[in-house]
Design an enzyme around this catalytic site. Sequence first.
Site, PDB file in Angstrom:
ATOM      1  N   LEU A  75       1.224 -11.051   8.252  1.00 37.69           N
ATOM      2  CA  LEU A  75       2.611 -10.847   7.850  1.00 37.69           C
ATOM      3  C   LEU A  75       3.527 -10.957   9.068  1.00 37.69           C
ATOM      4  CD1 LEU A  75       4.691  -9.948   5.683  1.00 37.69           C
ATOM      5  CD2 LEU A  75       4.182  -7.600   6.362  1.00 37.69           C
ATOM      6  N   HIS A  76       4.558 -11.775   8.966  1.00 36.75           N
ATOM      7  CA  HIS A  76       5.535 -11.882  10.041  1.00 36.75           C
ATOM      8  C   HIS A  76       6.886 -12.293   9.482  1.00 36.75           C
ATOM      9  CE1 HIS A  76       3.623 -15.888   9.817  1.00 36.75           C
ATOM     10  NE2 HIS A  76       4.759 -16.394  10.291  1.00 36.75           N
ATOM     11  N   THR A  77       7.922 -11.803  10.129  1.00 36.54           N
ATOM     12  CA  THR A  77       9.293 -12.094   9.733  1.00 36.54           C
ATOM     13  C   THR A  77       9.967 -12.857  10.864  1.00 36.54           C
ATOM     14  OG1 THR A  77       9.325 -10.030   8.469  1.00 36.54           O
ATOM     15  CG2 THR A  77      11.450 -11.071   8.917  1.00 36.54           C
TER      16      THR A  77
END
Length: 139
Positions: A96-98
């Site tokens: 998960l990464h933004t």
Amino acid sequence: MAGCVFCGIVAGEVPAFRVVDEPDGVAFLDTRPVFKGHVLVVPRAHLVTLADLPPASLPGYFGLVQRLAVAVESGLGAGGTFVAMNNRVSQSVPHLHTHVVPRTKGDGLRGFFWPRTRYSDDAEAQEYAARIAAALAPA
């Protein structure tokens, strides 16, 4: 998780131009930024998609993303930011990464076509990371 480059960055085993390292997440410069100052924010735990993020972690994680959006804008003198997340499809690293991408009017970014650039050297990348970190409000 073994073999995950983002887990390696979180653990300090893989080098990265870190902007912030807090209990709610770690932020560092993307090595192939859309625009210089493009930051990736990741949770410390290995999670693949947004659905995997525990509800109790939402306020801390997205609070960090929000603070980084403000810091990217103020620290780099950007006109705004583009904040985005992929879930599985187009997720180049399955952690998960933004993305927090600095924007300026007329910068040429259209829709979901993300041209990439490079930093001229490590010193330039470090300077961008330091400018954003200096503008980051305390948690």
